[in-house]
Enzyme design. Structure first.
Site, PDB file in Angstrom:
ATOM      1  CG  HIS A 104      -0.386   0.365   2.502  1.00 54.86           C
ATOM      2  ND1 HIS A 104      -0.119  -0.566   3.481  1.00 54.86           N
ATOM      3  CD2 HIS A 104      -0.008   1.556   3.025  1.00 54.86           C
ATOM      4  CE1 HIS A 104       0.382   0.040   4.539  1.00 54.86           C
ATOM      5  NE2 HIS A 104       0.458   1.337   4.288  1.00 54.86           N
TER       6      HIS A 104
ATOM      7  CG  ASP B 152      -0.361  -3.909   2.650  1.00 50.95           C
ATOM      8  OD1 ASP B 152       0.203  -3.495   1.617  1.00 50.95           O
ATOM      9  OD2 ASP B 152      -0.554  -3.211   3.662  1.00 50.95           O
TER      10      ASP B 152
ATOM     11  CB  SER C  82       3.092   1.662   6.293  1.00 50.47           C
ATOM     12  OG  SER C  82       1.819   1.817   6.823  1.00 50.47           O
ATOM     13  N   GLY C  83       5.136  -0.831   6.351  1.00 56.56           N
ATOM     14  CA  GLY C  83       6.165  -1.524   5.579  1.00 56.56           C
ATOM     15  C   GLY C  83       7.348  -1.972   6.388  1.00 56.56           C
TER      16      GLY C  83
END
Length: 320
Positions: free
Chosen positions: A90, A141, A242-243
């Protein structure tokens, strides 16, 4: 290599061929010796640690990278090899066809002062998981990122291991997250933006599924997700993390157990962090990323804990 063209002496043909073969073998051995093997994954070379604090120490998490968008920190990721990083899909929503907007900063403990030993590399292309739907909080994701060129390993830049099939993470296993995301909702990490860390226990998937229940047939926690954190809230990942990695230590080696994906709010009660499980996507990563290293239990021992800090967005929004 120069080879004589003069006719060999009687009986010298075999000797000449043998000599050439020996020279070729020596050259192959020399070339192999000059090609350095990748360092062992999941093994930081820095031994000093701060216990109980939130700031990480320099080179404590040498595989954690900052994915920059137009020169600003956007997401985190984890280094797998000299040429590949894994992160959340994402992070590239709406920008998948514009890799030139992105770069990867490696070896930077403080984003505000990355130092001369850090490396910044452009992104050649991004390969999201083919079943990812580009909707918030959905399965798969995960994306692998191909760097424009190979990076040089150092004590600040090292790869992390992926878990092999022997790894299972029971509830209450202590793992760690790390990132440069917000310290609270709407509160960015202050200068010099030192990499943060937080210890988070694995939460039973059934409990997490009930916490995020959306109604029959609308399960929010899919089979490839892990939950980790604290039901009372107060400690969590947040926007900008994120990630990044969910890291668990097994027999002295750090494994990438999950990728920071989504959650509701930051550090809210009964809303723990949700991560994409690397065990669920191990084969997919292995098919694309040549040279990725795996690690597991040698004799079935259970993983021990780790540490880091977090991310997230409101209403199930993935945190970019």
């Amino acid at each position: 290599m120069l080879i004589s063209r003069t006719p060999p002496a009687l009986g010298g043909g075999r000797v000449g061929i043998l000599t050439v073969l020996l020279l070729l073998a020596s050259t192959a051995i020399l070339n192999a010796a000059m090609t350095p093997a990748p360092p062992a994954c999941g093994k930081p070379q820095q031994l000093n640690r701060i216990v109980g604090g939130e700031d990480s120490t320099d080179a404590e998490w040498p595989w954690v990278v900052s994915i920059q968008k137009n020169g600003t920190h956007h997401c985190a990721g984890s280094l797998l090899t000299r040429r590949w990083v894994v992160t959340a899909a994402h992070c590239f929503k709406g920008s998948l066809n514009n890799p030139s907007q992105f770069s990867v900063l490696l070896g930077a403990w403080q984003l505000g002062n990355p130092g001369p030993r850090s490396q910044e590399v452009g992104i050649a292309w991004v390969h999201p998981h083919p079943v990812y739907s580009w909707k918030e909080g959905t399965r798969a994701d995960i994306a692998v990122v191909r760097l424009e060129h190979s990076i040089q390993f150092s004590e600040r830049i090292l790869p992390i291991c992926l878990p092999d099939s022997s790894i299972h993470l029971p509830p209450n296993t202590d793992c760690w997250i790390a990132g440069w995301g917000s310290v609270h909702d709407g509160v960015p990490l202050p200068h010099p933006q030192t990499l943060q860390k937080l210890k988070v226990p694995i939460i039973d998937s059934e409990i997490c599924g009930r916490l995020y229940w959306r109604g029959a047939g609308q399960e929010a926690i899919t089979e490839d997700m892990l939950c980790a954190g604290y039901l009372e809230g107060e400690r969590d990942a947040c926007l900008g993390d994120s990630g990044g990695p969910l890291m668990c230590q097994v027999e002295g080696t750090w494994l990438l157990a999950g990728i920071i994906s989504w959650g509701e709010g930051c550090a809210e009660r009964n809303r723990p962090g949700v991560y994409i499980s690397l065990a669920s996507h191990r084969s997919w990563v292995q098919r694309i990323v040549q040279g990725v290293q795996f690690h597991g239990h040698s004799q079935g021992s259970r993983p021990s804990g780790l540490r880091t800090r977090g991310y997230r967005a409101a209403q199930g929004t993935p945190v970019a």
